[in-house]
Write an enzyme that holds these catalytic residues in place. Structure first.
Site, PDB file in Angstrom:
ATOM      1  CG  ASP A  32      -2.056   1.048   1.077  1.00 29.83           C
ATOM      2  OD1 ASP A  32      -2.283   1.548  -0.036  1.00 29.83           O
ATOM      3  OD2 ASP A  32      -2.670   1.376   2.111  1.00 29.83           O
ATOM      4  CD  GLU A  62      -1.789  -0.620  -3.960  1.00 28.83           C
ATOM      5  OE1 GLU A  62      -1.667   0.127  -2.970  1.00 28.83           O
ATOM      6  OE2 GLU A  62      -2.891  -0.999  -4.395  1.00 28.83           O
ATOM      7  CG  ASP A 174      -4.066  -6.711  -4.807  1.00 22.56           C
ATOM      8  OD1 ASP A 174      -5.124  -7.368  -4.908  1.00 22.56           O
ATOM      9  OD2 ASP A 174      -4.048  -5.491  -4.549  1.00 22.56           O
TER      10      ASP A 174
END
Length: 282
Positions: A32, A62, A174
């Site tokens: 993230d 990310e 992901d």
């Protein structure tokens, strides 16, 4: 012993790194980097977890340029780092540096119709006597992108299937996939193993993106708080006569609040899988 063998454990925590040379450990985590709040503390915590658990391979999603600097500073002495890109946000695959490791190929395969710059980061290696292909990805996000996401997923599954049968192949990251999307395509092809399912499909380790337990994301879309198994890992075992992998545990990480910011390292929980290394025929 089959690659579909029952797992020894599937808890929400995992222990220290194993020194057993017959164990292969893989981690996958969306860290993230798109959330700039507490980004240094959160990224440092992710690095601490990697150093503590010492996985053989790490799939990260990310990553952004600023967090990539931290990753390289903290981890490059112990890991070779392969990048899916170097701008915006991207994937990185980390492979532990070892006299037992030889990287034979790395490449980035674009998803040509992606509107979000997504791709498939592929690394081939010989590690701990396993010939292995490592496929790390971040598939197209959001519900409206379902058609493109499924096309990307099928492209990745196709890559798994065409790899040399003497190689074990691990794909994941992901995926942004929903269960109903995989059901709509009739499930994954024969011979490809969903590692969470192979470990008994424990509900405690199912939801890697869970807004009911993780409040990093400011969820303001009504009372309903979603929890979804966005992060997934798949194995295509090598041919039976080769050195192979058999899943032995599936755990979640990153589910403790950090002491400083009182937030989690990411809005995603990470996955750690341990595999038994099964020797091939001499």
């Amino acid at each position: 012993m089959s690659s579909l063998g029952l797992c020894k454990m599937a808890s929400s925590q995992t222990g220290m790194a194993s020194e057993n040379l017959n164990i292969f450990r893989l981690m996958s985590w969306n860290i993230d980097g798109l959330d700039e709040r507490n980004i240094e503390e959160r990224t440092m915590a992710a690095c601490d977890t990697i150093m503590k658990l010492a996985p053989d391979v790490v799939f990260l999603q990310e990553v952004v340029p600023s967090t990539n600097i931290i990753l390289k500073a903290r981890l490059s002495s112990k890991y070779s780092i392969y990048e899916g890109n170097q701008v915006s946000y991207f994937t990185c695959t980390l492979v532990k540096k070892s006299t037992e490791c030889r990287i034979t190929k790395s490449l980035v395969q674009p998803f040509v119709n992606s509107q979000m710059g997504r791709n498939l980061l592929m690394v081939n290696a010989c590690y701990k006597n396993i010939y292995i292909s490592l496929l790390n990805t971040h598939l197209e996000s959001t519900a409206p992108a379902q058609a493109e996401r499924l096309a990307q997923f099928q492209q990745a599954l196709g890559e798994m299937q065409i790899k040399d049968p003497d190689r074990a192949v691990i794909f994941g990251g992901d995926t942004n996939l929903r269960d109903k999307e995989i059901a709509s395509m009739g499930g994954v092809p024969k011979g490809i193993i969903d590692l969470w399912e192979a470990c008994g499909a424990d509900p405690k380790t199912k939801f890697t993106w869970d807004t009911t337990t993780n409040d990093n994301l400011d969820w303001e879309s009504g009372r309903y708080k979603p929890k979804i198994r966005f992060d997934r890992l798949y194995l295509r075992p090598a041919a039976g006569h080769c050195t192979n992998l058999s899943i032995s545990s599936f755990t979640l990480i990153g589910n403790d609040r950090l002491p400083g910011c009182r937030r989690f390292p990411s809005d995603h929980y990470g996955i750690v899988c341990d595999f038994d290394i099964l020797p091939g025929e001499m």
